[in-house]
Design an enzyme around this catalytic site. Structure first.
Site, PDB file in Angstrom:
ATOM      1  N   TYR A 160      80.396 106.073  36.938  1.00 34.66           N
ATOM      2  CA  TYR A 160      78.960 105.797  36.987  1.00 34.66           C
ATOM      3  C   TYR A 160      78.581 105.702  38.465  1.00 34.66           C
ATOM      4  CZ  TYR A 160      79.039 104.496  32.010  1.00 34.66           C
ATOM      5  OH  TYR A 160      79.163 104.512  30.639  1.00 34.66           O
TER       6      TYR A 160
ATOM      7  N   TYR B 201      81.306  96.122  28.025  1.00 34.53           N
ATOM      8  CA  TYR B 201      81.528  97.572  27.903  1.00 34.53           C
ATOM      9  C   TYR B 201      82.514  97.892  26.780  1.00 34.53           C
ATOM     10  CZ  TYR B 201      81.575 102.426  29.374  1.00 34.53           C
ATOM     11  OH  TYR B 201      81.422 103.797  29.402  1.00 34.53           O
TER      12      TYR B 201
ATOM     13  N   HIS C 259      90.586 104.980  27.168  1.00 34.49           N
ATOM     14  CA  HIS C 259      90.278 104.696  28.575  1.00 34.49           C
ATOM     15  C   HIS C 259      90.456 103.209  28.855  1.00 34.49           C
ATOM     16  CE1 HIS C 259      87.743 108.454  29.693  1.00 34.49           C
ATOM     17  NE2 HIS C 259      88.769 108.757  28.930  1.00 34.49           N
TER      18      HIS C 259
ATOM     19  N   PRO D 257      71.011 104.878  27.313  1.00 31.68           N
ATOM     20  CA  PRO D 257      72.417 105.261  27.124  1.00 31.68           C
ATOM     21  C   PRO D 257      73.394 104.752  28.192  1.00 31.68           C
ATOM     22  CG  PRO D 257      71.100 107.154  27.828  1.00 31.68           C
ATOM     23  CD  PRO D 257      70.145 106.036  27.607  1.00 31.68           C
TER      24      PRO D 257
ATOM     25  N   LYS E 124      76.119 102.470  24.172  1.00 35.30           N
ATOM     26  CA  LYS E 124      76.160 101.533  23.053  1.00 35.30           C
ATOM     27  C   LYS E 124      75.518 101.993  21.746  1.00 35.30           C
ATOM     28  CE  LYS E 124      78.281  98.239  25.045  1.00 35.30           C
ATOM     29  NZ  LYS E 124      79.708  98.256  24.786  1.00 35.30           N
TER      30      LYS E 124
END
Ligand code: RFL
Ligand code: PHB
Length: 393
Positions: free
Chosen positions: A202, A386, A72, A294, A298
């Site tokens: 998200y 990220y 991704h 979550p 990570k």
């Protein structure tokens, strides 16, 4: 029984440690309370940082990951009915994340250990570490035939997750615990439906957070913010889909595709760190030492980062007798742990709905999302965390 490193727990931390030690010519034995089938099927994490992927590939367990993992190059943040892309290729060139289920990593590691003649004892019970502050630590356990055994070791690795025995066997006054609870949890489902977006989404919505993720071209993984004491029985499939669609549908009509729900469960949210991550000859790694909420994806990545540091320190000790890296283990790991804790807390507090009646929080969160998606500096900060800070951070 005797080995160099006795490892408690066959999750990502314990198995990866055993694998890395093997590559350094160091013997280990892994003890696990559950069956092989259970640990290979437990549905958990799905997002691997660049550094995790690199380590799996470099250490020879990345063949299936390279074939089946979904790379991704960005994620989307959705709020006020619109989706905004955080573009990793642009903001963190050369770094991305890969979606590959944790249980697949577990399968690959178990296979690699067994192919190399490694010892993993499943279905053990009554596990207890002894002699932590001596030079002859050991682990007593009952094997799957019911016989008590003692495993004598040079070092112990506590990789037994947040409810394991390792941390509990350290005297309380030798550890300092840092903890935060969150006033919500996640209801997660696995659905037999094609992911209708190539990237994770998200969502911040007035009714609460939602996350669109995936496991394969046929399986979607979705989460909803819910109450910490939510009763899953109150969530028939139709209610779950209705709530997901309410939160996730955007003004262009995008919404997740529905399909049969294969699995559902509720996950609590917690931030937890124990310091130091060592007591005598017992080293804690992964969830045994720290838990992150979550939202930043990570947990597994941190577990892998810890054991990379531990394997190197043990390798240096066995090669030269030098203890510097072992002595620095906890401090080295904690620097990264706290940065990741910060990021996970920040993502969580930006994206979840908090109970506040005057609307201050809500407006602050919308402003934060507007800033993060509108400012290149802020987007870059999100992206570099990220995809994963460098392994040496
Ligand atoms: P684990 O995986 O919990 O493994 C510990 C193992 O120890 C065993 N055990 C014992 N064995 C022997 N004796 C005892 N006394 C024992 N007590 C326990 C257990 O059976 C188990 O097999 O810990 P480890 O290795 O530190 O790995 C941590 C990760 O599993 C965890 O952080 C992640 O799953 C967290 N997480 C995520 N992490 C990510 O990196 N990316 C994600 O996208 C992500 N999503 C998630 C997540 C965790 C979730 N849940 C269910 C907590 C999504 C969810 C919903
Ligand atoms: C998942 O796919 O399970 C997942 C993805 C991203 C997260 C947490 C979980 O932040």
């Amino acid at each position: 029984m005797r080995t160099q490193v006795g490892i408690i727990g066959a999750g990502p931390a314990g198995l990866m440690l055993s694998h890395l030690l093997h590559l350094e010519g160091i013997e280990s034995v892994v003890l696990e309370t559950h069956t092989r089938r259970y640990v290979e099927e437990r549905v958990r994490a799905g997002v691997l940082e660049q550094g995790t992927v690199d380590l799996l590939v470099e250490s020879g367990v990345g063949a299936r990951l390279k074939k089946q993992g979904l790379v991704h190059h960005g994620i989307e943040l959705s709020f006020s009915g619109h989706r905004h892309r955080i573009d990793f290729q642009d903001l963190t060139p050369g770094r991305s994340v890969t979606v590959y289920a944790q249980q697949e990593v577990i399968k690959d590691l178990i296979q690699a250990r067994l192919d190399a003649g490694g010892q993993i004892h499943f279905e053990v019970s009554d596990v207890s570490p002894h002699g932590l502050d001596t030079s002859t630590p050991s682990i007593r356990f009952r094997n799957n035939s019911g016989d008590m055994q003692e495993l004598k070791c040079d070092f112990l690795a506590g990789c037994d997750g947040s409810h394991g025995i390792s941390r509990a066997s350290i005297p309380e006054d030798a550890l300092r615990v840092f903890e935060r609870a969150y006033p919500f949890a996640w209801l997660g489902i696995l659905a037999e439906a094609p992911p209708v977006s190539d990237e994770l989404i998200y969502t911040y919505h007035e009714r609460g957070f939602a996350l669109f993720s995936m496991r394969s071209p046929k399986i979607t993984r979705l989460y909803l913010q819910c109450a910490p004491d939510e009763d899953i029985a109150q969530w028939p499939d139709a209610r779950i889909w209705e709530e997901l669609c309410t939160r996730q549908t955007t003004s262009d009509g995008w919404r997740p595709a529905e399909g049969p729900i294969l699995q559902k469960g509720i996950t609590g949210m917690r931030s937890f760190v124990v310091e130091p991550m060592q007591y005598g000859r017992l080293f804690l790694a992964g969830d045994a030492a720290h838990i992150v909420p979550p939202t930043g994806a990570k947990g597994m990545n941190l577990a892998i980062a810890d054991v990379r540091v531990l394997a190197r320190a043990l390798a240096e000790f066995y090669a030269s007798g030098r203890r510097e890296l072992l002595n620095e283990y906890s401090a080295t790991c904690l620097r990264r742990v706290w940065k990741v804790q910060r990021f996970s807390w920040w993502m969580t507090s930006m994206l979840h709905r908090f109970d506040s009646t005057d609307g201050f929080e809500h407006r602050r969160q919308l402003a934060e999302l507007d800033y993060v998606t509108g400012s290149r500096a802020a987007s870059t900060s999100l992206a570099e965390n990220y995809v994963g800070l460098s392994m040496d951070s």
